[in-house]
Design an enzyme around this catalytic site. Sequence first.
Site, PDB file in Angstrom:
ATOM      1  N   ASN A  38      -6.022  16.179   1.012  1.00 40.02           N
ATOM      2  CA  ASN A  38      -6.897  15.265   0.266  1.00 40.02           C
ATOM      3  C   ASN A  38      -6.289  13.868   0.145  1.00 40.02           C
ATOM      4  O   ASN A  38      -6.679  13.084  -0.698  1.00 40.02           O
ATOM      5  CB  ASN A  38      -7.237  15.842  -1.112  1.00 40.02           C
ATOM      6  CG  ASN A  38      -6.017  15.994  -1.988  1.00 40.02           C
ATOM      7  OD1 ASN A  38      -4.906  15.611  -1.603  1.00 40.02           O
ATOM      8  ND2 ASN A  38      -6.200  16.555  -3.176  1.00 40.02           N
ATOM      9  N   ASP A  39      -5.302  13.573   0.982  1.00 35.35           N
ATOM     10  CA  ASP A  39      -4.651  12.263   1.086  1.00 35.35           C
ATOM     11  C   ASP A  39      -3.688  11.979  -0.063  1.00 35.35           C
ATOM     12  O   ASP A  39      -3.154  10.873  -0.179  1.00 35.35           O
ATOM     13  CB  ASP A  39      -5.678  11.122   1.186  1.00 35.35           C
ATOM     14  CG  ASP A  39      -5.064   9.888   1.823  1.00 35.35           C
ATOM     15  OD1 ASP A  39      -4.374  10.050   2.849  1.00 35.35           O
ATOM     16  OD2 ASP A  39      -5.234   8.782   1.295  1.00 35.35           O
ATOM     17  N   ASN A  40      -3.451  12.954  -0.934  1.00 31.42           N
ATOM     18  CA  ASN A  40      -2.455  12.758  -1.986  1.00 31.42           C
ATOM     19  C   ASN A  40      -1.064  12.872  -1.391  1.00 31.42           C
ATOM     20  O   ASN A  40      -0.821  13.736  -0.539  1.00 31.42           O
ATOM     21  CB  ASN A  40      -2.609  13.823  -3.078  1.00 31.42           C
ATOM     22  CG  ASN A  40      -3.808  13.564  -3.961  1.00 31.42           C
ATOM     23  OD1 ASN A  40      -4.557  12.610  -3.748  1.00 31.42           O
ATOM     24  ND2 ASN A  40      -4.003  14.401  -4.957  1.00 31.42           N
ATOM     25  N   LYS A 194       0.346 -30.837  -0.168  1.00 28.58           N
ATOM     26  CA  LYS A 194      -0.938 -30.391   0.387  1.00 28.58           C
ATOM     27  C   LYS A 194      -2.073 -30.878  -0.477  1.00 28.58           C
ATOM     28  O   LYS A 194      -2.089 -30.662  -1.683  1.00 28.58           O
ATOM     29  CB  LYS A 194      -0.984 -28.873   0.455  1.00 28.58           C
ATOM     30  CG  LYS A 194      -0.107 -28.278   1.531  1.00 28.58           C
ATOM     31  CD  LYS A 194      -0.285 -26.767   1.567  1.00 28.58           C
ATOM     32  CE  LYS A 194       0.741 -26.145   2.493  1.00 28.58           C
ATOM     33  NZ  LYS A 194       0.932 -24.714   2.189  1.00 28.58           N
ATOM     34  N   ARG A 196      -6.444 -31.103  -0.775  1.00 30.47           N
ATOM     35  CA  ARG A 196      -7.737 -30.698  -0.254  1.00 30.47           C
ATOM     36  C   ARG A 196      -8.593 -31.963  -0.152  1.00 30.47           C
ATOM     37  O   ARG A 196      -8.750 -32.689  -1.135  1.00 30.47           O
ATOM     38  CB  ARG A 196      -8.371 -29.682  -1.202  1.00 30.47           C
ATOM     39  CG  ARG A 196      -9.431 -28.803  -0.575  1.00 30.47           C
ATOM     40  CD  ARG A 196      -9.675 -27.561  -1.427  1.00 30.47           C
ATOM     41  NE  ARG A 196      -8.493 -26.710  -1.463  1.00 30.47           N
ATOM     42  CZ  ARG A 196      -8.174 -25.843  -0.491  1.00 30.47           C
ATOM     43  NH1 ARG A 196      -8.946 -25.692   0.547  1.00 30.47           N
ATOM     44  NH2 ARG A 196      -7.067 -25.149  -0.580  1.00 30.47           N
TER      45      ARG A 196
END
Lengths: 313, 313, 313, 313, 313, 313
Positions: A38-40, A194, A196
Amino acid sequence: MNEDLKVFSAGANNALTQEICDCIGIPLSQLEISRFSNDNLFVQVKESVREKDVFVVQSLTQPASENIMALMLTLDALRSASARRITAVIPYYSYARSDKKDAPRISIAGRLIADLLKTAGADRLLTMDLHADSVHGFFSMPVDHLTAIPTLCDYFSQRLDLSQVVAVATDAGGAKRVGRFANRLDIPMAFIDKRRISDSDVEQGLVVGEVEGKDAIVFDDEISTGSTLITTVRTLKKAGVEKIYAGATHPVLCGNAVANLKTADVTEIVVSNTVHISEDKLFPKLKVLSMASLFSRAILRIHTGESVSALFK
Amino acid sequence: MNEDLKVFSAGANNALTQEICDCIGIPLSQLEISRFSNDNLFVQVKESVREKDVFVVQSLTQPASENIMALMLTLDALRSASARRITAVIPYYSYARSDKKDAPRISIAGRLIADLLKTAGADRLLTMDLHADSVHGFFSMPVDHLTAIPTLCDYFSQRLDLSQVVAVATDAGGAKRVGRFANRLDIPMAFIDKRRISDSDVEQGLVVGEVEGKDAIVFDDEISTGSTLITTVRTLKKAGVEKIYAGATHPVLCGNAVANLKTADVTEIVVSNTVHISEDKLFPKLKVLSMASLFSRAILRIHTGESVSALFK
Amino acid sequence: MNEDLKVFSAGANNALTQEICDCIGIPLSQLEISRFSNDNLFVQVKESVREKDVFVVQSLTQPASENIMALMLTLDALRSASARRITAVIPYYSYARSDKKDAPRISIAGRLIADLLKTAGADRLLTMDLHADSVHGFFSMPVDHLTAIPTLCDYFSQRLDLSQVVAVATDAGGAKRVGRFANRLDIPMAFIDKRRISDSDVEQGLVVGEVEGKDAIVFDDEISTGSTLITTVRTLKKAGVEKIYAGATHPVLCGNAVANLKTADVTEIVVSNTVHISEDKLFPKLKVLSMASLFSRAILRIHTGESVSALFK
Amino acid sequence: MNEDLKVFSAGANNALTQEICDCIGIPLSQLEISRFSNDNLFVQVKESVREKDVFVVQSLTQPASENIMALMLTLDALRSASARRITAVIPYYSYARSDKKDAPRISIAGRLIADLLKTAGADRLLTMDLHADSVHGFFSMPVDHLTAIPTLCDYFSQRLDLSQVVAVATDAGGAKRVGRFANRLDIPMAFIDKRRISDSDVEQGLVVGEVEGKDAIVFDDEISTGSTLITTVRTLKKAGVEKIYAGATHPVLCGNAVANLKTADVTEIVVSNTVHISEDKLFPKLKVLSMASLFSRAILRIHTGESVSALFK
Amino acid sequence: MNEDLKVFSAGANNALTQEICDCIGIPLSQLEISRFSNDNLFVQVKESVREKDVFVVQSLTQPASENIMALMLTLDALRSASARRITAVIPYYSYARSDKKDAPRISIAGRLIADLLKTAGADRLLTMDLHADSVHGFFSMPVDHLTAIPTLCDYFSQRLDLSQVVAVATDAGGAKRVGRFANRLDIPMAFIDKRRISDSDVEQGLVVGEVEGKDAIVFDDEISTGSTLITTVRTLKKAGVEKIYAGATHPVLCGNAVANLKTADVTEIVVSNTVHISEDKLFPKLKVLSMASLFSRAILRIHTGESVSALFK
Amino acid sequence: MNEDLKVFSAGANNALTQEICDCIGIPLSQLEISRFSNDNLFVQVKESVREKDVFVVQSLTQPASENIMALMLTLDALRSASARRITAVIPYYSYARSDKKDAPRISIAGRLIADLLKTAGADRLLTMDLHADSVHGFFSMPVDHLTAIPTLCDYFSQRLDLSQVVAVATDAGGAKRVGRFANRLDIPMAFIDKRRISDSDVEQGLVVGEVEGKDAIVFDDEISTGSTLITTVRTLKKAGVEKIYAGATHPVLCGNAVANLKTADVTEIVVSNTVHISEDKLFPKLKVLSMASLFSRAILRIHTGESVSALFK
């Protein structure tokens, strides 16, 4: 003296952990990490750790959620197996980047993970070059905070004629870190401001500081996709920089990082091995300096109760 | 709606707290702080706070230890008097400066105080312009983090022709904060790169960035003794800067700050009132912008469950 | 055995701490306490304490808030510097007087400080003659509670013919403490029943018990401004007492205490050195008994795991 | 207003709890306490308490361990059943007597039980006449501490000519409590100074204060076996006291208390109903004053957020 | 090695604890448990435990509330007496039966008691055959969970010809436990499927699995009143079972258990001594296997930091 | 009434959550989950939740570690955004399977995750059909534990003639759950007794109970790879079972589950939608019953403070 010292790898830094154990002169302790249908995740510590002084090495690298869960299951298994003391050794604490609330209703995940690690059973932390120094304060346990900067500086100072070199930060937020780096090498510094540009999403980088005709070392805490480095290289080239080097502690190198960096106009990229780099990602311009010796000395000092700060005197 | 809202001052910001109450339209709630002969503090809340939504305003200003103890005794008294919710309003959280471990065996006091405030009974924090954004993460309670930067920016943009102005950080560590300030005003930035000259204790400041022939706004989070500002002014003057302005959120103004600043080559110094400035410390070049309205709106929004971040949209 | 034992002074009891170290035969460990310009305290532990058994001596005397903050910063610095165990040694825990809620909406500060010390990092407490025995129960950590009473009794029994002496409590609340003192010396006791006379603020003291023609020892836990002692002396004199002595553990001696006591009709005042008395405050009638030996023996027993209660058998 | 208020009895004070509910005008809420065959207790709350403001009444009377366990199981059941707030109403908190460490290696059980109640789910405490005021500080939750003293005083002042009455404490430790009682009635006080006679176990009681030819009210917080009261009565009679009355908040009345008190030379014994007295234990000289009205008013004020201290103004 | 190991009995298992001490070769440490006249318990540890490794043995048997309180007072006394580590040894953790919420608004008391033991001072738990394995997870401290099953299996396999024996669970919930037991003995299993017959309270037991003509071992974790066992015996007899044996870890034996079991159609009942059985309750068919050796080996391994799971390899 | 109720999906159950919101009649609240280049997750709550009653739906399904981390980041973001109450709605709490220590030195992860969720900010849990009932006790917060069994029973009882049907558990550990299922349908039960054959790894399944000639419903809490179900089907077929149905709450359906189940000799497989099943995994024999209505009613009752257990009366 070292008979009750045990060092485990929770999977993300197997090679580094083996190297650390070799430096200390002890075998790598054994852990099994597997997965239920169960992917645990399932973690089993394969040797008795009762009353031992245990260190678990795990960088929070890709797959980050898996690595965090594996680390927490390991910490919990060690605690309930009666380890005397458990130190989480996290060479690259990636979530340190989530260190503030720069947007509404987000998690300061660097703090959350710190609390989760404590809940899971960590008694102390050993880490390296956190994104911000104050992330140290997110932890309610003792923290030993190592740095790769001296090692990186030594490398550069042995290989380069520093008289024409300037250290460059990729943005204003990195100025402090680069200031420390530049100070140690006794070279001037600059940074990219930087901005914008209004009515568009394009970001413009202005070089603040004198770089024309000089060589530059672009210094950062990590190289992730490499795009920040590559943009900085372009900006510096336009500003008349000659040779460009790069230095960083954590070689995250995700996405197309390797492909892009191979072709970038950079003479050499120097990193540490806090993040495991698979064989196929290595390339000639990339120089990897091992932190195994530094970590092994820190672990021994923690184990025997000697000063860790003395390592940096 | 506001009938179960109570705002107290624990002594360090009486004027600001009164102004906040005036903005909200409620009377200032009453507290008695006195002292036993053995120098122990004694706090008595003078009105019932059962099931009330209580805010206590207290900057951690000089005398800092007294003010912290008074705040903690107040929080504890409120909690045991069955206040429904207690928000510590700390306009100037001075210990945020102790946000990292830059020397061995020191306390990260910014985190310690955060934990102590929780132990003493604070449920939430409302504060302004913390020295580092990540200090937010030191608190295990919800934090609303206000900023005076928009107010300061508005003031400067209404009074100055910004076309020839550069924002200046007093060191590399402040570059990030000044970057945000410069961005908002859409002006370029620079910073002072401080270096310790070998074989002496003299510190040299190099200007990184272009400032010659321009006006400058030196921007910082606090002005303490003023010596950093005065040194920066000298460095900038040598570098050919014309007029110099200064901006900062927290006017700590300790030691000889006022005397020194009066004679410094600065056109105007703009601060907020997070730190109380006594009448005798005021001088013509010092402009104080009140944060009472901003705090009152934040308190009301916390009280009624409206978004606080919306205040800064 | 004592090589991993370290004793620090956090500033309030430097002389006593040095004396304790001399008794143990170890050097006083070094700590730096300084102050930033914004009045924030800064503590740095000047030697490695990793895995050491650390004791920090600090009475909560004037300036009390400063001393509490200095103690807490020290505890936190020691904990994050990986001390194995930290014992707060507080010879005079002044806030023990705030041990109940005798007015609405106040803090039981004796409990609050206990919780704060735990949050700051204290693992245990070593203290002396708390204002009320049950203050012990405010602490969630192990407490060793020493008493100066046997030492004071020994002093009186060696110097006075006790056959005509009565022990006197300054109010009903002190009857229990004086009962213990009188029992040990095997002398009778009396106390002053204080009553507020209606329609005025004047307080009247009635002697309960037989004192006429006898000598008296007025016994209390602390002498603060001395006004309670002086009022008691007057009441006793009116009631026909001959010679009057005074005994107390904690010589707080604040305000005009010294001036008033010098001229009071008291033959001798016997106290301990849990509170530091500066040279200029000493006067001939004041006898100071050192507790250094007792504290040093308690510290050694805590360090080696021997019974502390055995010290009082 | 009272629709989300629920009052339960956990078994020790069923009659008092019913009386409290009658005063408030709400039905007694239902709880089932039973026992498994292995002697484990089982508690089931018989009605929904989601988001309710719940009060559980339980004195820690005989069988004390059973009553504490039943209370804790009830608190836990209420919490996990999503009660909004849970107040433990403990009219007689018997373990308050274990308030200090007067022997080595014992538990300060008054503090332990306070911590256990918090662990079990109590959010607040409502109690009456704790053995020592500072036991209040053992609780880390808000405490409302009621007192029966004004009610007892009113009873005595309405029935006795106080001009020839002295209040008497049964030992030095009770002097403070009796002082408060005597002050309120504006009568003088005395106490019994108990001394252990050397070379034997016999304890001798000396009357400190003037009692000859007067009437006396022996006042204490509780009457347990009655032996202390009976010894005091004998000592007072020997000292020439005329009529003797007794007053106490908590009628524990265990062992042979009732038989002994019936025949003692006491005119009247006045107590409250914090401890349930079964029908068969009642006797003519015993006057029981109900605290139901006081508790009901306190509960209502806690529920609606009004000042409880105002009840005693 | 064992000089800093101390083992106490808190009253419920004095004989077992003495036997454990004999196995280890240390004297039983001394504890006094008494009772105040108000029915409050009083515990005093009679020897110094500073820096000792302490074990307290206490099954939660009848009188369960008393035994839990005695255990908690002991744990608290040991902690405040500076024991280095405290292990609660609870051979029969009776409240493990309260492990779920099978009715609304009840306490999962198995979890509550686990939290209370932690609050009272337990650092670890050593227990045996918890009613459900997952009760282990109720504890936030390290747990060593022993089992009597191998010892019971050994006993049966040495005495019985297992070729015609089936293991039987008394209900579906016990199938898992009996499965483990049957597996170890390599015999088949069956269980009783209990059904409530509609329109009546009578419960019907259906045997699921083949038992006719076989011998049976009815296996359970505990025998309480014995009624479950006796009903099962009747059902099995009706189903044609020959000889019936019973096995269980915990001989609670309450109510009429002994009288009923003596006359039941059971050849032998084999239990452990986790619950103390008084002399008068012993009867010939009852075989008691001592767990002292197993507990002593577990205690020694915990004390010296060796693997406890290795005991069951 | 529902204006301060907000329901979020943290990504694993988007469809179910939308359906729940539709049942309640509120819009689904918005959340953004994204990923930094270093693989760290980033969660931003897109609407103000101040003082709201918030529910976050997230099954711990594949990718489990990602889903747990996303849930915890969401909980933390909600808490620091001042949500009034946060309920984690976890329809499938997969880690409940790690509910005991059946091997040395492993984590009881079901408890660990419970503690982590609390640390992350969950105030309550709403879940369904936990693998073991006692996992409820792993949580220190209030838990509402729903069940799909009545819905599944209703489905089977409406479609099948139950007179020839037996309920079958796949192993002894499932007997209890199947007992409850069988009881509700009033049908007999059986189970598979799995034994490992000595000297090989092959496991043999023996049917305990009568199944020959009957139809069977194999009932379990979850269907993961389907291999347990398929093996059970084969064993039942060999034992002479006619038609076979399967029922389970959680359709994990990982690995080759779908392919294998399509071809298995099962007439119908009935599950709930606690685990999201993508379109391509659906197949004719698989019947999915929606739990949205049940969850929506539970959420509304929690929100308004009505009994949740009443849903199952």
